[in-house]
Design a protein around this motif. Sequence first.
Motif, PDB file in Angstrom:
ATOM      1  N   SER A  31       2.622   8.232  -0.083  1.00  0.00           N
ATOM      2  CA  SER A  31       2.179   7.316   0.988  1.00  0.00           C
ATOM      3  C   SER A  31       0.854   6.901   1.011  1.00  0.00           C
ATOM      4  O   SER A  31       0.614   5.398   1.252  1.00  0.00           O
ATOM      5  CB  SER A  31       2.137   8.073   2.435  1.00  0.00           C
ATOM      6  N   PHE A  32      -0.193   7.333   0.435  1.00  0.00           N
ATOM      7  CA  PHE A  32      -1.474   6.779  -0.004  1.00  0.00           C
ATOM      8  C   PHE A  32      -1.842   6.681  -1.100  1.00  0.00           C
ATOM      9  O   PHE A  32      -2.556   5.620  -1.748  1.00  0.00           O
ATOM     10  CB  PHE A  32      -2.505   7.825   0.993  1.00  0.00           C
ATOM     11  N   LEU A  33      -1.726   7.590  -1.997  1.00  0.00           N
ATOM     12  CA  LEU A  33      -2.387   7.576  -3.240  1.00  0.00           C
ATOM     13  C   LEU A  33      -1.586   6.704  -4.267  1.00  0.00           C
ATOM     14  O   LEU A  33      -2.549   6.016  -4.993  1.00  0.00           O
ATOM     15  CB  LEU A  33      -2.262   8.942  -3.845  1.00  0.00           C
ATOM     16  N   LEU A  34      -0.525   6.616  -4.350  1.00  0.00           N
ATOM     17  CA  LEU A  34       0.229   5.739  -5.353  1.00  0.00           C
ATOM     18  C   LEU A  34      -0.112   4.120  -4.722  1.00  0.00           C
ATOM     19  O   LEU A  34      -0.760   3.316  -5.799  1.00  0.00           O
ATOM     20  CB  LEU A  34       1.715   5.844  -5.177  1.00  0.00           C
ATOM     21  N   PRO A  35      -0.042   3.652  -3.470  1.00  0.00           N
ATOM     22  CA  PRO A  35      -0.581   2.206  -3.387  1.00  0.00           C
ATOM     23  C   PRO A  35      -1.985   2.017  -3.617  1.00  0.00           C
ATOM     24  O   PRO A  35      -2.129   1.168  -4.193  1.00  0.00           O
ATOM     25  CB  PRO A  35      -0.155   2.289  -1.870  1.00  0.00           C
ATOM     26  N   ILE A  36      -2.792   2.907  -3.346  1.00  0.00           N
ATOM     27  CA  ILE A  36      -4.104   2.913  -3.766  1.00  0.00           C
ATOM     28  C   ILE A  36      -4.300   2.610  -5.118  1.00  0.00           C
ATOM     29  O   ILE A  36      -5.189   1.569  -5.700  1.00  0.00           O
ATOM     30  CB  ILE A  36      -5.100   3.785  -3.220  1.00  0.00           C
ATOM     31  N   LEU A  37      -3.786   3.402  -5.999  1.00  0.00           N
ATOM     32  CA  LEU A  37      -4.132   3.383  -7.319  1.00  0.00           C
ATOM     33  C   LEU A  37      -3.412   1.985  -7.992  1.00  0.00           C
ATOM     34  O   LEU A  37      -3.964   1.166  -8.870  1.00  0.00           O
ATOM     35  CB  LEU A  37      -3.088   4.525  -8.125  1.00  0.00           C
TER      36      LEU A  37
END
Length: 96
Positions: free
Chosen positions: A18-24
């Motif tokens: 939910s958070f780490l993949l989109p930020i990367l």
Amino acid sequence: MVTSFIYWGRKIIEIFISFLLPILLLLEIVKTNTTNPSYYLGVLFSLLGLSLMIWTRFYRNKDWGFMGDDSGDVLFTGGPYKFTRHPYYAGAALTG
């Protein structure tokens, strides 16, 4: 019965997707200096896929059928399931 190990495993996976993949992905967009339209098309598909995966995850909420749980007796026909029978897999394919 959900053990604490399974509970925390779910939470880690949920936070990662939910958070780490989109930020990367967004950080990669910022640092890439390219004018190739196919790159931006790929980024668009990745963001759409991640959005579909997140929508599916939160739509099902507790009836997830994950890591040994019973998946429940409900056939989902609303939300992301209006468009495809396996929205989480479709989102993963778009992201890839």
